[in-house]
Design a protein around this motif. Structure first.
Motif, PDB file in Angstrom:
ATOM      1  N   GLN A 219       0.828  -1.202   0.000  1.00 50.99           N
ATOM      2  CA  GLN A 219       0.000   0.000   0.000  1.00 50.99           C
ATOM      3  C   GLN A 219       0.865   1.256   0.000  1.00 50.99           C
ATOM      4  O   GLN A 219       1.904   1.313   0.660  1.00 50.99           O
ATOM      5  CB  GLN A 219      -0.910   0.029   1.234  1.00 50.99           C
ATOM      6  N   ASN A 220       0.409   2.280  -0.706  1.00 49.57           N
ATOM      7  CA  ASN A 220       1.053   3.585  -0.700  1.00 49.57           C
ATOM      8  C   ASN A 220       0.127   4.566   0.014  1.00 49.57           C
ATOM      9  O   ASN A 220      -0.756   5.174  -0.588  1.00 49.57           O
ATOM     10  CB  ASN A 220       1.352   4.055  -2.121  1.00 49.57           C
ATOM     11  N   VAL A 223      -0.656   8.526  -1.010  1.00 51.78           N
ATOM     12  CA  VAL A 223      -1.496   9.046  -2.092  1.00 51.78           C
ATOM     13  C   VAL A 223      -2.978   9.061  -1.727  1.00 51.78           C
ATOM     14  O   VAL A 223      -3.803   9.478  -2.552  1.00 51.78           O
ATOM     15  CB  VAL A 223      -1.294   8.232  -3.396  1.00 51.78           C
ATOM     16  N   THR A 237      -8.824   1.338  -3.330  1.00 54.64           N
ATOM     17  CA  THR A 237      -7.470   1.410  -2.801  1.00 54.64           C
ATOM     18  C   THR A 237      -7.036   0.134  -2.093  1.00 54.64           C
ATOM     19  O   THR A 237      -7.874  -0.603  -1.550  1.00 54.64           O
ATOM     20  CB  THR A 237      -7.344   2.590  -1.811  1.00 54.64           C
ATOM     21  N   SER A 326       0.523  -3.017  -8.284  1.00 55.66           N
ATOM     22  CA  SER A 326      -0.158  -1.761  -8.001  1.00 55.66           C
ATOM     23  C   SER A 326       0.759  -0.604  -8.345  1.00 55.66           C
ATOM     24  O   SER A 326       1.946  -0.606  -7.999  1.00 55.66           O
ATOM     25  CB  SER A 326      -0.556  -1.692  -6.521  1.00 55.66           C
ATOM     26  N   SER A 328       0.942   3.752  -8.197  1.00 55.84           N
ATOM     27  CA  SER A 328       0.305   4.903  -7.570  1.00 55.84           C
ATOM     28  C   SER A 328       1.220   6.112  -7.686  1.00 55.84           C
ATOM     29  O   SER A 328       2.424   5.990  -7.930  1.00 55.84           O
ATOM     30  CB  SER A 328       0.016   4.619  -6.092  1.00 55.84           C
ATOM     31  N   LYS A 330       1.529  10.783  -6.953  1.00 55.22           N
ATOM     32  CA  LYS A 330       1.027  12.111  -6.588  1.00 55.22           C
ATOM     33  C   LYS A 330       1.839  13.136  -7.360  1.00 55.22           C
ATOM     34  O   LYS A 330       3.067  13.155  -7.289  1.00 55.22           O
ATOM     35  CB  LYS A 330       1.155  12.330  -5.085  1.00 55.22           C
ATOM     36  N   ARG A 341      -3.732  12.755  -7.575  1.00 51.37           N
ATOM     37  CA  ARG A 341      -3.350  11.492  -6.941  1.00 51.37           C
ATOM     38  C   ARG A 341      -4.093  10.339  -7.620  1.00 51.37           C
ATOM     39  O   ARG A 341      -5.241  10.496  -8.042  1.00 51.37           O
ATOM     40  CB  ARG A 341      -3.693  11.516  -5.448  1.00 51.37           C
ATOM     41  N   MET A 343      -4.247   5.668  -8.005  1.00 50.53           N
ATOM     42  CA  MET A 343      -3.780   4.312  -7.730  1.00 50.53           C
ATOM     43  C   MET A 343      -4.556   3.351  -8.615  1.00 50.53           C
ATOM     44  O   MET A 343      -5.772   3.511  -8.810  1.00 50.53           O
ATOM     45  CB  MET A 343      -3.981   3.927  -6.250  1.00 50.53           C
ATOM     46  N   THR A 345      -4.732  -1.018  -9.272  1.00 53.41           N
ATOM     47  CA  THR A 345      -4.266  -2.313  -8.774  1.00 53.41           C
ATOM     48  C   THR A 345      -4.984  -3.435  -9.499  1.00 53.41           C
ATOM     49  O   THR A 345      -6.211  -3.389  -9.672  1.00 53.41           O
ATOM     50  CB  THR A 345      -4.523  -2.442  -7.250  1.00 53.41           C
ATOM     51  N   GLY A 379      -9.211   0.887  -8.524  1.00 50.71           N
ATOM     52  CA  GLY A 379      -8.467   2.111  -8.768  1.00 50.71           C
ATOM     53  C   GLY A 379      -9.221   3.340  -8.310  1.00 50.71           C
ATOM     54  O   GLY A 379     -10.436   3.307  -8.095  1.00 50.71           O
TER      55      GLY A 379
END
Length: 465
Positions: A219-220, A223, A237, A326, A328, A330, A341, A343, A345, A379
């Motif tokens: 996970q990020n 963002v 997410t 994934s 992601s 910013k 931002r 994402m 996946t 996403g």
């Protein structure tokens, strides 16, 4: 000093009187002259002492002992030429010391006021879907609508961190709690609203090594868009906190590679029952790698995960391979902190990493059957616009879909899709103090085509310390 001056004047007066008498009484000239010389020497000595006293700094006050421990002399702040105290201009100390360890306490207090309307039924009493945007708890199939109003402060959070010098570096720790996901006891809102603190994060960090419970490397967190909701675009997410061992490999000034082994947990379901089953039969950790890039035009991450899914019931079961990727990022796009931002996946057998398990990792066809993975795509995209230095808005859209294994008759009550959008306005009148209002619309869709919608207006006030 005044005492010295008095002695000096007295000496001069005596000398004058004696000198006058010496002129009148010449018979005692020799004796008086000797006394006059002595007085002149005394005056010279007093003058020297007076000059030394004027040149010396003020004497410091001796420390006073309290309970057997001396107090340090009072330190008076230096004053600049403009009359401002340097001590007043300096920042207060960050944290406090315990031995050679610096300890910091921080967190925030937050109040959420949530007004919701459900198009096809109602959320069960005490359901978390009343307080957070959880697509899996949007009612579906009901022939009536419902409304709900809730005020809650249990998203408030507290964290304790430490830093200790060791081996030329620092050993850092963090432990963090909130009250958000604790199950509310029956009748909690009747009188006292008690909620048990729930463990969020707790880890040790030394150099490039991190061990403990932290956000998944897959996970990020950086963002996630600003929202009055606990998460925001949940269906779109990766969202997971768990025990892990992570090592970060620096590659350059703008890049690093993170490698981690993380706690495994297979979430399955039977083809005829949509309920998630925690199998807890895992024997190999989830393996995660993430490349973090920070060029001049933004922050980006590419993550990959590989995992074994496993079911073992009384010696009978199956295993399957799960994987996911994934991306992601910013990107700043304007003044006052405006940014874009996103994402995206995709994977097979990664259901528990997306949207708090909106769909399972795999379906298990029963004793003697196979464990078959589910394909997922999720996403979101969000744009943050800074209207002024203290006023900003974020507009977000998110989506998730699941593709179930072919050849199985899957219950029509299984989740198929979820999507939604939100728009908000935040105001920060002073540092650490945020006031926000947000409108959110979300839709849940089942395999049989039934849908349910949520419309929510949420107001939040938060002060971080």
């Amino acid at each position: 000093m005044r005492h010295h001056q008095g002695l000096l004047l007295a000496s001069v007066a005596i000398a004058s009187i004696v000198a006058g008498r010496a002129e009148a009484q010449t018979g005692r000239e020799v004796q008086l002259e000797a006394r006059l010389n002595q007085l002149e020497e005394a005056v010279a000595t007093l003058r020297g002492e007076l000059r030394a006293a004027r040149a010396a700094p003020p004497a410091s006050v001796s420390p006073v002992a309290v309970a057997g421990r001396p107090l340090a002399p009072t330190a008076y702040p230096a004053v600049s030429s403009q009359g401002q105290s340097h001590a007043a201009a300096a920042s207060p100390p960050d944290g406090f010391r315990v031995g050679n360890t610096t300890v910091k306490l921080n967190g925030f207090v937050r109040l959420n006021t949530i007004a919701s309307r459900y198009s096809a039924g109602e959320v069960a009493v005490g359901g978390l879907g009343k307080e957070f945007y959880l697509p899996q708890q949007i009612p579906v199939g009901g022939n009536f609508s419902s409304e709900d109003l809730l005020l809650s402060a249990r998203q408030s959070r507290i964290a304790l961190s430490s830093s200790t010098p060791a081996g030329g570096g620092e050993i850092k720790t963090l432990i963090e709690f909130d009250f958000a996901l604790a199950t509310a006891p029956v009748g909690a809102q009747r009188a006292t609203n008690p909620y048990v603190p729930t463990f969020r994060r707790g880890f040790i960090e030394y150099g490039n090594l991190l061990v403990g419970q932290e956000w998944s490397t897959f996970q990020n967190v950086g963002v996630l868009p600003e929202s009055t909701d606990f998460v925001g675009p949940l269906e779109g997410t990766v969202f997971n906190r768990q025990a892990l061992i992570r090592y970060t490999v620096p590659l350059s000034k703008t890049a690093n590679l993170q490698l981690a082994i993380e706690n495994p947990q297979s979430e399955t379901a039977l083809p005829g029952n949509a309920a998630l089953v925690d199998t807890d039969d895992d024997r190999a950790p989830d393996l995660v790698a993430r490349l973090n890039l920070k060029p001049r035009f933004g922050d980006f991450a590419i993550a990959a995960i590989a995992r074994e899914l496993r079911v073992d019931a009384l010696g009978v079961g199956d295993s399957a391979f799960g994987w996911g990727v994934s991306g992601s990022g910013k990107v700043p796009i304007g003044a006052n902190g405006s940014d874009l931002r996103f994402m995206a996946t995709y994977g097979q057998g990664i259901g528990r990493y997306l949207g708090l398990g909106y769909v399972p990792d795999a379906l298990y066809a029963g004793p003697g059957g196979q464990l078959l993975v589910i394909d997922n795509f999720a996403g979101f995209a969000a744009v943050k616009l800074g209207w002024t230095p203290t006023l900003r808005s974020t507009f977000t859209g998110s989506y998730q879909s699941a593709q179930y294994p072919e050849g199985l008759i899957v219950t029509g009550l299984a989740n198929a899709k979820a999507y939604g959008g939100a728009a908000n306005l935040f105001w920060t009148p002073t540092k650490g103090f945020d006031v926000g209002i947000e409108y959110r619309h979300g839709v849940r869709e089942l395999l049989n085509g039934d849908t349910g919608a949520l419309d929510r207006i949420e107001f939040a006030i938060k002060y971080g310390f």
